[in-house]
Design a protein around this motif. Structure first.
Motif, PDB file in Angstrom:
ATOM      1  N   ASP A  79       0.840  -1.194   0.000  1.00  0.00           N
ATOM      2  CA  ASP A  79       0.000   0.000   0.000  1.00  0.00           C
ATOM      3  C   ASP A  79       0.880   1.250   0.000  1.00  0.00           C
ATOM      4  O   ASP A  79       2.072   1.191   0.326  1.00  0.00           O
ATOM      5  CB  ASP A  79      -0.951  -0.023   1.204  1.00  0.00           C
ATOM      6  CG  ASP A  79      -0.330   0.589   2.441  1.00  0.00           C
ATOM      7  OD1 ASP A  79      -0.901   1.543   2.975  1.00  0.00           O
ATOM      8  OD2 ASP A  79       0.750   0.112   2.864  1.00  0.00           O
ATOM      9  N   PRO A  80       0.343   2.408  -0.395  1.00  0.00           N
ATOM     10  CA  PRO A  80       1.161   3.620  -0.550  1.00  0.00           C
ATOM     11  C   PRO A  80       1.919   4.043   0.707  1.00  0.00           C
ATOM     12  O   PRO A  80       2.949   4.713   0.616  1.00  0.00           O
ATOM     13  CB  PRO A  80       0.132   4.682  -0.960  1.00  0.00           C
ATOM     14  CG  PRO A  80      -0.948   3.905  -1.643  1.00  0.00           C
ATOM     15  CD  PRO A  80      -1.034   2.611  -0.893  1.00  0.00           C
ATOM     16  N   SER A  81       1.446   3.653   1.881  1.00  0.00           N
ATOM     17  CA  SER A  81       2.139   4.038   3.116  1.00  0.00           C
ATOM     18  C   SER A  81       3.345   3.150   3.403  1.00  0.00           C
ATOM     19  O   SER A  81       4.117   3.436   4.327  1.00  0.00           O
ATOM     20  CB  SER A  81       1.170   3.962   4.301  1.00  0.00           C
ATOM     21  OG  SER A  81       0.910   2.604   4.653  1.00  0.00           O
ATOM     22  N   ASP A  82       3.511   2.065   2.635  1.00  0.00           N
ATOM     23  CA  ASP A  82       4.579   1.076   2.855  1.00  0.00           C
ATOM     24  C   ASP A  82       4.445   0.363   4.196  1.00  0.00           C
ATOM     25  O   ASP A  82       5.403  -0.234   4.683  1.00  0.00           O
ATOM     26  CB  ASP A  82       5.970   1.718   2.761  1.00  0.00           C
ATOM     27  CG  ASP A  82       6.354   2.061   1.331  1.00  0.00           C
ATOM     28  OD1 ASP A  82       5.857   1.388   0.412  1.00  0.00           O
ATOM     29  OD2 ASP A  82       7.143   3.004   1.145  1.00  0.00           O
ATOM     30  N   TRP A  93      -5.084  -7.866   4.066  1.00  0.00           N
ATOM     31  CA  TRP A  93      -4.047  -6.889   4.415  1.00  0.00           C
ATOM     32  C   TRP A  93      -3.230  -7.427   5.583  1.00  0.00           C
ATOM     33  O   TRP A  93      -3.791  -7.897   6.583  1.00  0.00           O
ATOM     34  CB  TRP A  93      -4.679  -5.548   4.794  1.00  0.00           C
ATOM     35  CG  TRP A  93      -5.217  -4.777   3.609  1.00  0.00           C
ATOM     36  CD1 TRP A  93      -6.116  -5.218   2.688  1.00  0.00           C
ATOM     37  CD2 TRP A  93      -4.874  -3.441   3.238  1.00  0.00           C
ATOM     38  NE1 TRP A  93      -6.360  -4.247   1.752  1.00  0.00           N
ATOM     39  CE2 TRP A  93      -5.619  -3.139   2.060  1.00  0.00           C
ATOM     40  CE3 TRP A  93      -4.027  -2.473   3.775  1.00  0.00           C
ATOM     41  CZ2 TRP A  93      -5.520  -1.904   1.426  1.00  0.00           C
ATOM     42  CZ3 TRP A  93      -3.940  -1.238   3.143  1.00  0.00           C
ATOM     43  CH2 TRP A  93      -4.675  -0.964   1.978  1.00  0.00           C
ATOM     44  N   VAL A  94      -1.908  -7.346   5.452  1.00  0.00           N
ATOM     45  CA  VAL A  94      -0.990  -7.849   6.471  1.00  0.00           C
ATOM     46  C   VAL A  94       0.025  -6.758   6.779  1.00  0.00           C
ATOM     47  O   VAL A  94       0.560  -6.120   5.863  1.00  0.00           O
ATOM     48  CB  VAL A  94      -0.270  -9.126   5.978  1.00  0.00           C
ATOM     49  CG1 VAL A  94       0.819  -9.546   6.954  1.00  0.00           C
ATOM     50  CG2 VAL A  94      -1.272 -10.251   5.772  1.00  0.00           C
ATOM     51  N   GLU A 104       9.232  -8.819   3.670  1.00  0.00           N
ATOM     52  CA  GLU A 104       9.825  -7.918   2.682  1.00  0.00           C
ATOM     53  C   GLU A 104      10.957  -8.598   1.921  1.00  0.00           C
ATOM     54  O   GLU A 104      11.071  -8.469   0.700  1.00  0.00           O
ATOM     55  CB  GLU A 104      10.346  -6.656   3.374  1.00  0.00           C
ATOM     56  CG  GLU A 104       9.256  -5.723   3.872  1.00  0.00           C
ATOM     57  CD  GLU A 104       9.833  -4.485   4.526  1.00  0.00           C
ATOM     58  OE1 GLU A 104      10.908  -4.593   5.157  1.00  0.00           O
ATOM     59  OE2 GLU A 104       9.222  -3.412   4.397  1.00  0.00           O
ATOM     60  N   VAL A 105      11.796  -9.331   2.650  1.00  0.00           N
ATOM     61  CA  VAL A 105      12.937 -10.006   2.018  1.00  0.00           C
ATOM     62  C   VAL A 105      12.454 -11.033   1.005  1.00  0.00           C
ATOM     63  O   VAL A 105      12.942 -11.097  -0.131  1.00  0.00           O
ATOM     64  CB  VAL A 105      13.824 -10.674   3.087  1.00  0.00           C
ATOM     65  CG1 VAL A 105      14.838 -11.616   2.435  1.00  0.00           C
ATOM     66  CG2 VAL A 105      14.549  -9.620   3.908  1.00  0.00           C
ATOM     67  N   GLU A 106      11.474 -11.846   1.385  1.00  0.00           N
ATOM     68  CA  GLU A 106      11.013 -12.905   0.490  1.00  0.00           C
ATOM     69  C   GLU A 106      10.256 -12.325  -0.701  1.00  0.00           C
ATOM     70  O   GLU A 106      10.432 -12.781  -1.837  1.00  0.00           O
ATOM     71  CB  GLU A 106      10.127 -13.890   1.253  1.00  0.00           C
ATOM     72  CG  GLU A 106       9.894 -15.198   0.527  1.00  0.00           C
ATOM     73  CD  GLU A 106      11.168 -15.981   0.275  1.00  0.00           C
ATOM     74  OE1 GLU A 106      11.307 -16.533  -0.836  1.00  0.00           O
ATOM     75  OE2 GLU A 106      12.033 -16.040   1.172  1.00  0.00           O
ATOM     76  N   CYS A 107       9.437 -11.311  -0.469  1.00  0.00           N
ATOM     77  CA  CYS A 107       8.683 -10.717  -1.578  1.00  0.00           C
ATOM     78  C   CYS A 107       9.612 -10.020  -2.565  1.00  0.00           C
ATOM     79  O   CYS A 107       9.330  -9.981  -3.769  1.00  0.00           O
ATOM     80  CB  CYS A 107       7.644  -9.732  -1.043  1.00  0.00           C
ATOM     81  SG  CYS A 107       6.224 -10.529  -0.239  1.00  0.00           S
TER      82      CYS A 107
END
Length: 217
Positions: free
Chosen positions: A154-157, A202-203, A210-213
């Motif tokens: 999402d835009p907010s990170d 939403w998670v 983050e690393v895996e994605c």
């Protein structure tokens, strides 16, 4: 440019069960894909088979049943089955097979050794598949695969969004798997904001996620 086959060229046989087989000799996966794409789109068949006879592996596309099967192991053949879900998944699965054979499809979706398992509801299939994943590393790989297929940040990170803009009737098996796995690895699910599509999950962003994605981006 696709990496050439070494050694090459490589031979594949395309069949649709009517005796009109086509054998091709190609130098790289892209050439194989282009040849099969023309073969696939020029017919309306219930079943299409790609055979790599040298490796003892096959990919079977069954649009009539909505199923994809992969077969590996020349001495003791083993077959696994996947619910295709969408018509646009058949040719991408062929490309992965041309690139890396049976193993190239490991992360393509939820594979089952029993074809009858696909008759269960999507929710049952998804939960059963999640139960086969027993390590955190494998769980994050599957979560990232699902996110890469239809997710965003999402835009907010601050959140990873799964099934972006999808309805509740879409991706039911993957959603069931995801819900089990985010609980297994301890990710925090949050309520989707007002106006979000009904199927979105939403998670809260997590460094491990983050690393895996990032590997799938």
């Amino acid at each position: 440019m696709a990496r050439p086959y070494e050694p090459g060229p490589k031979q594949f046989v395309f069949t649709v069960g009517d005796g009109d087989d086509q054998q091709v000799s190609v130098g790289d996966p892209q050439q194989a894909y282009m040849a099969f794409s023309a073969f696939f789109r020029g017919r309306e068949a219930e079943t299409y088979t790609i055979r790599d006879e040298a490796a003892g592996q096959s990919l079977v596309l069954m649009p009539g049943r909505g199923v994809i099967s992969r077969i590996g192991g020349a001495d003791q053949p083993r077959a696994e089955y996947l619910q295709a879900g969408r018509a646009n998944r058949y040719l991408p699965s062929a490309m992965l097979f041309f690139e890396n054979g049976y193993a190239g499809l490991d992360r393509f979706g939820q594979w089952f050794s029993d074809l009858s398992a696909l008759d269960a509801s999507p929710e049952t299939r998804g939960a059963a598949f999640a139960a086969t994943i027993t390590t955190e590393a494998a769980a994050f790989q599957e979560v990232a695969r699902i996110w890469a297929d239809s997710g965003c940040v999402d835009p907010s990170d601050r959140y990873h969004v799964f099934f972006d803009a999808h309805g509740v009737d879409d991706d039911r098996a993957d959603r069931a798997t995801l819900l089990k796995l985010i609980e297994f690895v301890g990710l925090e699910r949050v309520d989707a904001p007002a106006g979000a599509a009904g199927g979105e999950v939403w998670v809260r962003t997590d460094p491990r996620l983050e690393v895996e994605c990032a590997r799938w981006s």
